[in-house]
Design a protein around this motif. Structure first.
Motif, mmCIF file in Angstrom:
data_model
loop_
_atom_site.group_PDB
_atom_site.id
_atom_site.type_symbol
_atom_site.label_atom_id
_atom_site.label_comp_id
_atom_site.label_asym_id
_atom_site.label_seq_id
_atom_site.Cartn_x
_atom_site.Cartn_y
_atom_site.Cartn_z
ATOM 1 N N TYR A 151 45.699 45.198 67.267
ATOM 2 C CA TYR A 151 44.831 45.711 66.215
ATOM 3 C C TYR A 151 45.412 45.329 64.859
ATOM 4 O O TYR A 151 46.589 45.030 64.734
ATOM 5 N N TYR A 152 44.553 45.338 63.844
ATOM 6 C CA TYR A 152 45.039 44.989 62.517
ATOM 7 C C TYR A 152 44.593 46.027 61.496
ATOM 8 O O TYR A 152 43.676 46.810 61.722
ATOM 9 N N ASP A 153 45.280 46.026 60.368
ATOM 10 C CA ASP A 153 44.908 46.810 59.196
ATOM 11 C C ASP A 153 44.583 45.826 58.082
ATOM 12 O O ASP A 153 45.156 44.740 58.012
ATOM 13 N N GLY A 154 43.680 46.210 57.207
ATOM 14 C CA GLY A 154 43.319 45.336 56.099
ATOM 15 C C GLY A 154 43.016 46.138 54.852
ATOM 16 O O GLY A 154 42.579 47.282 54.930
ATOM 17 N N THR A 155 43.282 45.542 53.717
ATOM 18 C CA THR A 155 43.003 46.205 52.456
ATOM 19 C C THR A 155 42.925 45.180 51.336
ATOM 20 O O THR A 155 43.264 44.024 51.518
ATOM 21 N N ASP A 156 42.479 45.633 50.183
ATOM 22 C CA ASP A 156 42.470 44.813 48.979
ATOM 23 C C ASP A 156 43.623 45.253 48.094
ATOM 24 O O ASP A 156 43.937 46.448 48.015
ATOM 25 N N LEU A 157 44.234 44.305 47.437
ATOM 26 C CA LEU A 157 45.218 44.604 46.406
ATOM 27 C C LEU A 157 44.971 43.636 45.272
ATOM 28 O O LEU A 157 44.158 42.716 45.400
ATOM 29 N N PHE A 158 45.628 43.852 44.162
ATOM 30 C CA PHE A 158 45.343 43.059 42.971
ATOM 31 C C PHE A 158 46.633 42.526 42.372
ATOM 32 O O PHE A 158 47.642 43.228 42.328
ATOM 33 N N VAL A 159 46.589 41.270 41.907
ATOM 34 C CA VAL A 159 47.744 40.638 41.291
ATOM 35 C C VAL A 159 47.316 39.914 40.029
ATOM 36 O O VAL A 159 46.147 39.560 39.860
ATOM 37 N N MET A 160 48.274 39.712 39.144
ATOM 38 C CA MET A 160 48.093 38.839 37.984
ATOM 39 C C MET A 160 49.043 37.673 38.186
ATOM 40 O O MET A 160 50.202 37.872 38.552
ATOM 41 N N ILE A 161 48.530 36.478 37.959
ATOM 42 C CA ILE A 161 49.314 35.274 38.171
ATOM 43 C C ILE A 161 49.449 34.546 36.842
ATOM 44 O O ILE A 161 48.454 34.207 36.203
ATOM 45 N N GLY A 162 50.695 34.315 36.451
ATOM 46 C CA GLY A 162 50.975 33.550 35.244
ATOM 47 C C GLY A 162 51.445 32.159 35.601
ATOM 48 O O GLY A 162 51.457 31.767 36.774
ATOM 49 N N GLU A 163 51.839 31.396 34.598
ATOM 50 C CA GLU A 163 52.325 30.031 34.823
ATOM 51 C C GLU A 163 53.475 29.998 35.826
ATOM 52 O O GLU A 163 53.526 29.149 36.690
ATOM 53 N N ASP A 164 54.399 30.931 35.683
ATOM 54 C CA ASP A 164 55.572 30.937 36.559
ATOM 55 C C ASP A 164 55.896 32.335 37.071
ATOM 56 O O ASP A 164 57.039 32.639 37.406
ATOM 57 N N SER A 165 54.887 33.211 37.125
ATOM 58 C CA SER A 165 55.136 34.570 37.598
ATOM 59 C C SER A 165 53.914 35.120 38.317
ATOM 60 O O SER A 165 52.794 34.640 38.134
ATOM 61 N N ILE A 166 54.165 36.110 39.125
ATOM 62 C CA ILE A 166 53.099 36.832 39.810
ATOM 63 C C ILE A 166 53.555 38.275 39.927
ATOM 64 O O ILE A 166 54.740 38.550 40.143
ATOM 65 N N GLN A 167 52.608 39.195 39.732
ATOM 66 C CA GLN A 167 52.964 40.612 39.838
ATOM 67 C C GLN A 167 51.756 41.415 40.275
ATOM 68 O O GLN A 167 50.617 41.031 40.031
ATOM 69 N N VAL B 106 38.654 41.959 34.716
ATOM 70 C CA VAL B 106 39.067 43.325 34.446
ATOM 71 C C VAL B 106 39.253 43.409 32.935
ATOM 72 O O VAL B 106 40.122 42.741 32.372
ATOM 73 N N GLN B 107 38.439 44.209 32.304
ATOM 74 C CA GLN B 107 38.390 44.241 30.839
ATOM 75 C C GLN B 107 39.722 44.567 30.173
ATOM 76 O O GLN B 107 40.070 43.982 29.165
ATOM 77 N N GLU B 108 40.487 45.519 30.740
ATOM 78 C CA GLU B 108 41.692 45.970 30.055
ATOM 79 C C GLU B 108 42.917 45.102 30.309
ATOM 80 O O GLU B 108 43.989 45.388 29.804
ATOM 81 N N LYS B 109 42.786 44.017 31.042
ATOM 82 C CA LYS B 109 43.924 43.145 31.342
ATOM 83 C C LYS B 109 43.853 41.877 30.498
ATOM 84 O O LYS B 109 42.799 41.303 30.304
ATOM 85 N N GLU B 110 45.032 41.445 30.012
ATOM 86 C CA GLU B 110 45.115 40.242 29.187
ATOM 87 C C GLU B 110 44.897 38.978 30.002
ATOM 88 O O GLU B 110 44.267 38.036 29.544
ATOM 89 N N ARG B 111 45.478 38.954 31.176
ATOM 90 C CA ARG B 111 45.370 37.785 32.044
ATOM 91 C C ARG B 111 44.353 38.052 33.141
ATOM 92 O O ARG B 111 44.054 39.196 33.459
ATOM 93 N N PRO B 112 43.836 37.000 33.770
ATOM 94 C CA PRO B 112 42.913 37.194 34.885
ATOM 95 C C PRO B 112 43.569 37.956 36.028
ATOM 96 O O PRO B 112 44.757 37.805 36.291
ATOM 97 N N VAL B 113 42.780 38.765 36.682
ATOM 98 C CA VAL B 113 43.234 39.530 37.841
ATOM 99 C C VAL B 113 42.673 38.864 39.088
ATOM 100 O O VAL B 113 41.525 38.412 39.096
ATOM 101 N N HIS B 114 43.479 38.807 40.116
ATOM 102 C CA HIS B 114 43.068 38.219 41.385
ATOM 103 C C HIS B 114 43.011 39.312 42.434
ATOM 104 O O HIS B 114 43.994 40.039 42.636
ATOM 105 N N GLN B 115 41.856 39.452 43.048
ATOM 106 C CA GLN B 115 41.706 40.380 44.160
ATOM 107 C C GLN B 115 42.175 39.646 45.405
ATOM 108 O O GLN B 115 41.707 38.546 45.707
ATOM 109 N N VAL B 116 43.108 40.237 46.123
ATOM 110 C CA VAL B 116 43.664 39.645 47.328
ATOM 111 C C VAL B 116 43.332 40.570 48.491
ATOM 112 O O VAL B 116 43.718 41.729 48.499
ATOM 113 N N ARG B 117 42.588 40.065 49.438
ATOM 114 C CA ARG B 117 42.216 40.832 50.632
ATOM 115 C C ARG B 117 43.116 40.369 51.772
ATOM 116 O O ARG B 117 43.221 39.180 52.049
#
Length: 126
Positions: free
Chosen positions: A59-75, A34-45
């Motif tokens: 039945y289930y629901d499913g979607t994609d969401l995105f996170v950034m993972i640092g050395e000791d953080s995730i958001q 993702v060009q505008e992000k400093e850290r790598p972005v992780h797509q989580v399905r």
């Protein structure tokens, strides 16, 4: 289970399962650019279902969401892409969850899935 996988599962549990009535059926993760992000972005399905009383919804629901993972953080990140609106997959039979969540990552040369969680058991794809 490595640290990154633990971070993802803990974030999902904290954000989406405070009452313990959600069951994560499958989770795949891949790093994307993702060009505008400093850290790598992780797509989580994610594929999940709900427990209703003593019965798990068939039945289930499913979607994609995105996170950034640092050395000791995730958001979470890129919330405008995924936080509002209905899930990408809604009301599909649980038997289809693995195929629908994992295979789109495997078919695309842009994605390299690293992890699947099935019933809280983590398995590495590579």
């Amino acid at each position: 289970m490595n640290t990154k996988h633990n971070q993802i599962l803990k974030l999902l549990e904290t954000a989406f399962n405070p009452e313990g009535d959600i069951h994560f059926l499958a989770i795949t993760e891949t790093q994307i650019q993702v060009q505008e992000k400093e850290r790598p972005v992780h797509q989580v399905r994610v594929a999940l279902t709900f427990q209703e009383g003593d019965t798990v919804n068939p039945y289930y629901d499913g979607t994609d969401l995105f996170v950034m993972i640092g050395e000791d953080s995730i958001q979470f990140t890129l919330e405008k892409e995924w936080a509002d609106g209905p899930p990408a997959i809604e009301g599909s039979p649980i038997a289809c969850a693995i195929d629908e969540i994992i295979h789109p990552f495997q078919r695309s040369c842009l994605f390299h899935p690293l992890v699947i969680i099935i019933g809280f058991i983590m398995v590495s794809l590579f």
